[in-house]
Enzyme design. Sequence first.
Site, mmCIF file in Angstrom:
data_model
loop_
_atom_site.group_PDB
_atom_site.id
_atom_site.type_symbol
_atom_site.label_atom_id
_atom_site.label_comp_id
_atom_site.label_asym_id
_atom_site.label_seq_id
_atom_site.Cartn_x
_atom_site.Cartn_y
_atom_site.Cartn_z
ATOM 1 N N TYR A 140 0.823 -1.218 0.000
ATOM 2 C CA TYR A 140 0.000 0.000 0.000
ATOM 3 C C TYR A 140 0.857 1.269 0.000
ATOM 4 O O TYR A 140 0.370 2.352 -0.279
ATOM 5 C CB TYR A 140 -0.957 0.024 1.205
ATOM 6 C CG TYR A 140 -2.080 -0.994 1.128
ATOM 7 C CD1 TYR A 140 -2.225 -1.825 0.038
ATOM 8 C CD2 TYR A 140 -3.003 -1.109 2.158
ATOM 9 C CE1 TYR A 140 -3.228 -2.769 -0.033
ATOM 10 C CE2 TYR A 140 -4.029 -2.049 2.101
ATOM 11 C CZ TYR A 140 -4.134 -2.877 1.006
ATOM 12 O OH TYR A 140 -5.138 -3.809 0.940
ATOM 13 N N LYS A 188 2.782 -15.534 2.629
ATOM 14 C CA LYS A 188 2.691 -16.307 1.381
ATOM 15 C C LYS A 188 4.127 -16.668 1.017
ATOM 16 O O LYS A 188 4.639 -16.321 -0.058
ATOM 17 C CB LYS A 188 1.991 -15.437 0.318
ATOM 18 C CG LYS A 188 1.628 -16.149 -0.953
ATOM 19 C CD LYS A 188 0.500 -17.143 -0.805
ATOM 20 C CE LYS A 188 0.251 -17.861 -2.119
ATOM 21 N NZ LYS A 188 -0.609 -19.032 -1.971
ATOM 22 N N ASP A 220 -3.826 -17.892 1.913
ATOM 23 C CA ASP A 220 -4.998 -18.501 1.268
ATOM 24 C C ASP A 220 -5.607 -19.578 2.160
ATOM 25 O O ASP A 220 -6.829 -19.658 2.324
ATOM 26 C CB ASP A 220 -4.635 -19.061 -0.124
ATOM 27 C CG ASP A 220 -3.297 -19.779 -0.150
ATOM 28 O OD1 ASP A 220 -2.522 -19.655 0.821
ATOM 29 O OD2 ASP A 220 -3.005 -20.475 -1.142
ATOM 30 N N ASP A 244 -5.527 -6.377 5.930
ATOM 31 C CA ASP A 244 -6.712 -5.622 5.511
ATOM 32 C C ASP A 244 -7.844 -6.603 5.185
ATOM 33 O O ASP A 244 -8.974 -6.489 5.662
ATOM 34 C CB ASP A 244 -6.337 -4.792 4.270
ATOM 35 C CG ASP A 244 -7.405 -3.789 3.884
ATOM 36 O OD1 ASP A 244 -8.386 -3.631 4.631
ATOM 37 O OD2 ASP A 244 -7.261 -3.165 2.814
ATOM 38 N N ASP A 248 -11.101 -7.941 7.885
ATOM 39 C CA ASP A 248 -12.503 -7.772 7.469
ATOM 40 C C ASP A 248 -13.228 -9.111 7.516
ATOM 41 O O ASP A 248 -14.356 -9.196 7.999
ATOM 42 C CB ASP A 248 -12.586 -7.225 6.035
ATOM 43 C CG ASP A 248 -12.787 -5.717 6.011
ATOM 44 O OD1 ASP A 248 -12.479 -5.069 7.045
ATOM 45 O OD2 ASP A 248 -13.231 -5.190 4.984
#
Length: 356
Positions: A140, A188, A220, A244, A248
């Site tokens: 980001y 990952k 994942d 992020d 959520d």
Amino acid sequence: MKIALIPGDGIGPDIIEEAVKVINAVGEKKQISFEFITYLAGGAAIDQTGIPLPEATLEGCKKSDAVLLGAVGGPQWDTLPGHLRPERGLLGLRKGMELFANLRPALLFPQLKAASTLKEEVIGDGIDIMVVRELTGGIYFGDRGRNEEGTRSAYDMETYSEPEIDRITRIGFEIAKKRKKKLTSIDKANILETSRLWREVAERVAKEYPEVELHHMYVDNCAMQLIRNPHQFDVMVTSNMFGDILSDEASMLTGSLGMLPSASLGSGKLGMYEPIHGSAPDIAGQDIANPIAAILSAAMMFRYSFEMEAEAVMIEEAVARVLEAGYRTKDIMEKDMKLVGTKEMGSLIAEEIKKM
Ligand code: NAD
């Protein structure tokens, strides 16, 4: 204790008023006095000063012991250019106060099991997961751009330095140490080099926390495991983008947006505390917003900025008792429960604290 209040927009002022009521109830009970100073940010600041984060707000927040924020934004500011939009106020505060760690508990009170999208047997006695997300680095904030020649392409760069990973994983371990002593680091590492460095650093930091069990999980798989069996997690630590998405996902397992708090922390004690929901302009000023997310954010403020665990627990316990007694705001209303407004919910929780 000096607390900077940023009510912001929409329901922000409605819910912050109730959080203040509850903080004052704790103050009365424990003979602590608080100094509240209100600052402008977001749309309210744009209307009064032309910019989303006035200098006085950032300076005032930096000099406080903690910042309690309602929410910012609303349709009337949606057409403004990017740098003038209300959310810039929030980003500016996080950056200006160097808040690099975002803590988002996904907490489902057993009294609200019906609100979850998960089956009752998966929820068991409720859900209690803490997601620790890196907030000021990674993709980001990396270099990004476009190539417009020939076949068009675009890129976003993910970079993490060792000190950035060190400080966020350390926060994960510190929190895990105070909870169930289990930390899951999400990455990952089968593909990404940043993730491989993340794992190496997490392993190194883990040596300083022998009492905490460290696990690694691919992002994942984690997205799937959260829904399959949320009880395997206690504290999770991860990068900005993975955090992020996963925070959520985890918070929505609880099904009630109006109930979830968050904290953003830096290297010192100063932190910013806010509900995860937005400014809900559709219900602003109508005395129907749920103030519990803001009230639980105040509990986090006691825990992390003031290091007053007993007071934090007192607020959380008062919320649980009021829910147990059957009081509900409209967003969490169920059959046979007692419907109350924003103000009454705040008063009930404050009264419960006084009774303790
Ligand atoms: P939202 O969270 O404001 O609202 C989504 C839905 O949930 C709405 O129906 C709303 O009425 C309801 N809701 C939210 N909080 C509630 C509460 N405490 N009690 C009862 N119901 C509640 O999200 P949105 O509608 O996507 O965004 C509205 C505005 O808020 C936008 O301008 C957005 O940019 C802003 N926003 C701000 C923040 C923040 O300040 N941290 C976060 C998200 C969105």
